[in-house]
Design a protein around this motif. Structure first.
Motif, PDB file in Angstrom:
ATOM      1  N   PRO A  44      59.997  -9.756  19.829  1.00 45.87           N
ATOM      2  CA  PRO A  44      59.693 -10.924  18.992  1.00 45.87           C
ATOM      3  C   PRO A  44      58.185 -11.141  18.884  1.00 45.87           C
ATOM      4  N   GLU A  45      57.752 -11.650  17.748  1.00 44.79           N
ATOM      5  CA  GLU A  45      56.321 -11.836  17.514  1.00 44.79           C
ATOM      6  C   GLU A  45      55.668 -12.698  18.584  1.00 44.79           C
ATOM      7  N   HIS A  46      56.388 -13.723  19.047  1.00 44.36           N
ATOM      8  CA  HIS A  46      55.774 -14.633  20.010  1.00 44.36           C
ATOM      9  C   HIS A  46      55.579 -13.995  21.382  1.00 44.36           C
ATOM     10  N   GLU A  47      56.217 -12.843  21.633  1.00 46.62           N
ATOM     11  CA  GLU A  47      56.061 -12.160  22.920  1.00 46.62           C
ATOM     12  C   GLU A  47      54.961 -11.097  22.888  1.00 46.62           C
ATOM     13  N   LYS A  48      54.526 -10.709  21.709  1.00 46.74           N
ATOM     14  CA  LYS A  48      53.592  -9.588  21.607  1.00 46.74           C
ATOM     15  C   LYS A  48      52.239  -9.891  22.230  1.00 46.74           C
ATOM     16  N   ALA A  49      51.764 -11.118  22.086  1.00 48.48           N
ATOM     17  CA  ALA A  49      50.468 -11.476  22.661  1.00 48.48           C
ATOM     18  C   ALA A  49      50.475 -11.337  24.175  1.00 48.48           C
ATOM     19  N   SER A  50      51.563 -11.798  24.821  1.00 49.39           N
ATOM     20  CA  SER A  50      51.625 -11.707  26.282  1.00 49.39           C
ATOM     21  C   SER A  50      51.738 -10.252  26.731  1.00 49.39           C
ATOM     22  N   ARG A  51      52.439  -9.421  25.962  1.00 49.93           N
ATOM     23  CA  ARG A  51      52.544  -8.004  26.316  1.00 49.93           C
ATOM     24  C   ARG A  51      51.192  -7.312  26.179  1.00 49.93           C
ATOM     25  N   VAL A  55      45.556   2.324  20.684  1.00 50.27           N
ATOM     26  CA  VAL A  55      46.849   2.825  20.211  1.00 50.27           C
ATOM     27  C   VAL A  55      47.976   2.144  20.979  1.00 50.27           C
ATOM     28  N   ALA A  56      47.773   1.909  22.268  1.00 55.71           N
ATOM     29  CA  ALA A  56      48.785   1.221  23.072  1.00 55.71           C
ATOM     30  C   ALA A  56      49.042  -0.186  22.532  1.00 55.71           C
ATOM     31  N   TYR A  57      47.985  -0.887  22.128  1.00 56.04           N
ATOM     32  CA  TYR A  57      48.160  -2.216  21.541  1.00 56.04           C
ATOM     33  C   TYR A  57      48.889  -2.117  20.197  1.00 56.04           C
ATOM     34  N   ALA A  58      48.582  -1.080  19.431  1.00 58.47           N
ATOM     35  CA  ALA A  58      49.242  -0.888  18.136  1.00 58.47           C
ATOM     36  C   ALA A  58      50.735  -0.623  18.313  1.00 58.47           C
ATOM     37  N   ILE A  59      51.100   0.039  19.407  1.00 55.51           N
ATOM     38  CA  ILE A  59      52.521   0.286  19.690  1.00 55.51           C
ATOM     39  C   ILE A  59      53.258  -1.042  19.839  1.00 55.51           C
ATOM     40  N   ILE A  60      52.647  -1.986  20.539  1.00 55.47           N
ATOM     41  CA  ILE A  60      53.277  -3.302  20.719  1.00 55.47           C
ATOM     42  C   ILE A  60      53.440  -3.992  19.371  1.00 55.47           C
ATOM     43  N   ASP A  61      52.414  -3.935  18.529  1.00 57.02           N
ATOM     44  CA  ASP A  61      52.497  -4.562  17.206  1.00 57.02           C
ATOM     45  C   ASP A  61      53.605  -3.941  16.360  1.00 57.02           C
ATOM     46  N   ALA A  62      53.834  -2.634  16.517  1.00 58.00           N
ATOM     47  CA  ALA A  62      54.805  -1.924  15.677  1.00 58.00           C
ATOM     48  C   ALA A  62      56.221  -1.967  16.234  1.00 58.00           C
TER      49      ALA A  62
END
Length: 313
Positions: free
Chosen positions: A278-285, A266-273
């Motif tokens: 920015p999309e390019h920062e989501k992977a590093s987060r 769910v924590a990962y889903a929060i980052i996606d949502a």
């Protein structure tokens, strides 16, 4: 004669220095009160004065330049919000400044915020910019938003709506999150939806209704069912908030390591949502978040400590 001339030059230089030195206060409530009394906005400088190199450069190259300082004092009550490393820094002052960083979601230094007398951040600068003219242009947008909202207070009907929408359109996206109440107010009067806030306001209303129902639920399990049901109807504007509610309920009620791993998803889903990232920062987060959950046993023990501090329901 030469000595006298040199003395006069030095005296004039000192006088210019005194005149151009801007007075920066440190008390937030006093700054708001002064802004109300003088019909000004507050310019808040969020800084790390003894460790942030770009903060020092902003002071040197922009804020302390005589022309900029004179303009700023004319239009603003100046407030320094310092987060130094200095161990002797006032704890009371530090507590206030930490509160302000949280209140205005300041995640990096330097940050300049244009804050109206009601405490609403309506413009600013996020990061370093060495061009004083460009900085002034950004702050002037905030000043215009402040002026339009002040004008709107004396208006009614369509004129009021136009002024409020025009003010909102000047607010930087970085400040949308801390202006939810203003978003709702603008959406309510903006019958033509020029602001594009109708959908966001409806999503916010649904989120608040869900949160109220979840808070009133007799158990965490019942609250989780309410949030799950709301997620089926979630839209992009409120999905992150609903997922955050779900995560808090899950992490506070975990019983084993498998529960921790489910909460991690769910924590990962929060980052996606998160529309703010920015999309390019989501992977590093997500990678950083994976480090938090690298040891499920440690996360389980932490959640148990949280549970012991929470009221049982």
């Amino acid at each position: 004669m030469f000595g006298l001339k040199r003395y006069v030059i030095c005296a004039l230089a000192a006088l210019v220095s005194v005149v151009s030195a801007a007075e920066w206060g440190t008390n937030y409530e006093a700054a708001l009160a002064q802004a109300r009394a003088e019909g000004k906005a507050v310019l808040a400088d969020f800084t790390g004065s003894d460790w942030c190199g770009y903060c020092m450069l902003l002071r040197q190259n922009v804020l302390e330049r005589p022309e900029f300082a004179a303009w700023a004092e004319q239009h603003f009550v100046l407030l320094e919000v310092d987060m130094p490393n200095n161990p002797t820094f006032s704890r009371e002052q530090l507590a206030q400044n930490q509160m302000l960083c949280t209140k205005y979601a300041v995640g990096g230094f330097p940050t300049l915020l244009v804050i109206d007398a009601k405490g609403r951040a309506l413009g600013g600068l996020f990061g370093y910019m060495g061009d004083a003219g460009a900085v002034r242009q950004k702050l002037e947008r905030g000043l215009e938003a402040v002026r339009l909202l002040q004008v709107a207070e004396a208006m009614e009907g369509e004129a009021k709506a136009r002024a409020m929408v025009d003010a909102w359109l000047l607010v930087p996206e970085d400040l949308y999150e801390v202006n939810r109440a203003l978003q709702m107010d603008v959406a309510e009067v903006d019958t033509q939806d020029r602001s594009g806030l109708k959908a966001a306001a409806e999503a916010e209303r649904r989120y608040l209704a869900c949160k109220h129902a979840a808070d009133a639920a007799p158990t965490d399990a019942a609250a989780l069912d309410i949030v799950e049901a709301a997620l089926f109807e979630a839209v992009p504007q409120n999905k992150r908030q609903l997922l955050e509610l779900k995560y808090k309920l899950m992490i506070c009620s975990v019983e084993n390591e498998a529960d921790v791993l489910r909460a991690a998803e769910v924590a990962y889903a929060i980052i996606d949502a998160d529309l703010r990232v920015p999309e390019h920062e989501k992977a590093s987060r997500k990678k950083q978040m994976q480090g938090v959950f690298a040891n499920p046993r440690t996360s389980l023990n932490r959640s148990r400590m949280i549970k012991r501090r929470r009221p049982i329901r």
